[in-house]
Write an enzyme that holds these catalytic residues in place. Structure first.
Site, PDB file in Angstrom:
ATOM      1  NE  ARG A  84      -2.879   0.374   3.360  1.00 48.42           N
ATOM      2  CZ  ARG A  84      -2.190   0.571   4.491  1.00 48.42           C
ATOM      3  NH1 ARG A  84      -1.486   1.676   4.673  1.00 48.42           N
ATOM      4  NH2 ARG A  84      -2.207  -0.350   5.434  1.00 48.42           N
ATOM      5  CE1 TYR A 124     -16.944  11.322 -15.344  1.00 47.91           C
ATOM      6  CE2 TYR A 124     -16.518  11.248 -12.997  1.00 47.91           C
ATOM      7  CZ  TYR A 124     -16.898  10.618 -14.161  1.00 47.91           C
ATOM      8  OH  TYR A 124     -17.216   9.293 -14.138  1.00 47.91           O
ATOM      9  CG  ASP A 132     -10.197  15.628 -14.540  1.00 45.55           C
ATOM     10  OD1 ASP A 132      -9.549  15.074 -15.462  1.00 45.55           O
ATOM     11  OD2 ASP A 132     -11.167  15.092 -13.980  1.00 45.55           O
ATOM     12  CE  LYS A 154     -13.346   7.753 -18.125  1.00 43.81           C
ATOM     13  NZ  LYS A 154     -13.604   9.011 -17.453  1.00 43.81           N
TER      14      LYS A 154
END
Ligand SMILES: *Cc1c(COP(=O)(O)O)cnc(C)c1O
Length: 389
Positions: free
Chosen positions: A51, A103, A175, A200
């Site tokens: 992690r 978004y 973004d 994307k």
């Protein structure tokens, strides 16, 4: 080699971590491990627990930091996990100015989850820097933008916004999902933090959910590293490998996405059955000049409306190559109906007032044969006519 200034097409393939130094394997191995042996208590070889740090994820993080001209990168389990990590920099009574058509998921997490923690937000048309300046009040700590926006492709001047932010000691967060560092590098225009839904274009094959954050300095890097480890939404080693693999072909894919989009946008603009078209590559697109100051071209997303003489549902049903689906940025061409899909949660009056009408169609242009894509759009337009021509 290390000191030679490489161009982006070379850096996409030979990022800061290239291959495997132990075996000579040309690809970064998938370190599918949760933990690492330690030499003695507290003495280790740079990794303790996956992690906190994993070599495959780290190779990806160094790669995206390099591509975005940033100081450090961070891999997350999704774009929204990346966004959530960045929003976790703020505390109760802080406020964030956001683009008025960010978004949907970004708006939702702010308007529901972060609102409960006392973190506020204000929607502003960030394409107008004077409106951003006017919205800055005491509690405001950051300006969060997307350029271009979805689905109307509004353009915001990254440099102008960063200058306003700097003058008021705020973070500028961008973004950059729609353009990727191949087309636009916001940190070079003054942004502090860049976010990606790597699901994307960066992944590029519609087979992965992933998010990335890039920051421009050591101080923000240590904060995001702490949040990443504390909140735990990290990207897995195999997914990190897939993303590195996707990024290697980003340049060739984007070149084809964009050249296909330019041809289709031009064909749609010249089609008398298309009432309105939004494409930042067009001279008449609002923000065209700003876009071309900060980005390489107009990208590969096109939105348009057919005339009233068309049944939009029949247009969608008639397409043979364009797949009706959410998401964007994969090699395959996708089409979506923002009003009922990505923006369904927004009341109709608001949707109509900003231009996201029931007849708006959004294309994510893929890398297939452009003539076949054009024929597909034209036959579906013809099939959706209500009464002859
Ligand atoms: C898809 C998307 C997101 C969310 O990313 P996920 O990977 O789906 O969590 C955020 N921002 C933009 C602009 C997007 O298109």
């Amino acid at each position: 080699m290390a000191n030679i200034k490489k161009t982006i097409n070379t850096r996409l393939i030979h990022g800061p971590v290239d291959g495997d130094k132990h075996t000579g394997a040309v690809n970064v191995p998938i370190y599918q491990t949760s933990t690492y042996s330690q030499i003695s208590p507290g003495k280790h070889k740079g990794y303790e627990y996956s992690r906190t740090g994993n070599p495959t994820r780290e190779a990806l993080e160094k790669l995206i930091a390099d591509l975005e001209s940033g100081y450090a990168g961070f891999g997350f389990a999704s774009g929204l996990a990346a966004i959530t990590a960045v929003l976790s920099l703020f505390k109760s009574c802080d406020k964030i100015i956001i683009s008025n058509n960010v978004y949907g998921g970004t708006f939702r997490v702010l308007n529901t989850v972060f609102k409960n923690f006392g973190i506020g937000h204000e929607l502003v048309d960030t394409s107008k820097p004077e409106e951003v300046e006017a919205a800055i009040t005491d509690g405001v700590k950051a300006i969060y933008i997307e350029t271009p926006t979805n689905p109307l492709l509004n353009i915001t001047d990254i440099k102008a916004i960063s200058e306003i932010a700097k003058a008021h000691n705020l973070y500028t967060i961008v973004d950059n999902t729609f353009y990727t560092p191949y087309l636009q590098r916001p940190i070079e225009y003054g942004a502090d933090i860049v976010i990606h839904s790597a699901t994307k274009y960066l992944g590029g094959h519609s087979d992965l959910i992933a998010g990335l954050v890039v920051v421009n300095n050591k101080e923000i890097a240590s904060k995001i590293a702490f949040i990443q480890n504390s909140m735990g939404g990290v990207l897995q080693p195999f997914d990190s490998f897939l993303l590195i693999r996707g990024i290697k072909t980003l340049g060739v894919r984007m070149d084809r996405h964009v050249s296909n989009a330019e041809i289709l946008a031009e064909a749609l603009r010249n089609n008398s059955e298309v009432k309105k078209i939004y494409y930042p590559g067009f001279k008449e697109h609002p923000g065209h000049d700003i876009n071309f100051k900060q980005a390489k071209n107009g990208g590969a997303i096109i939105s348009f409306e057919l005339t009233e003489n068309h049944n939009v549902d029949r247009f969608f049903e008639g397409l043979k190559h364009f797949i009706l689906a959410e998401s964007l940025g994969g090699v395959e061409s996708l089409v979506c109906h923002p009003a009922s899909m990505t923006h369904a949660a927004i009341p109709r009056e608001i949707r109509d007032s900003v231009g996201i009408t029931d007849s708006l169609i959004r294309l994510s242009v893929g890398i297939e044969d452009v003539k076949e894509l054009q024929d597909d759009l034209e036959q579906a337009i013809a099939a959706s006519r209500r009464y002859g021509r």
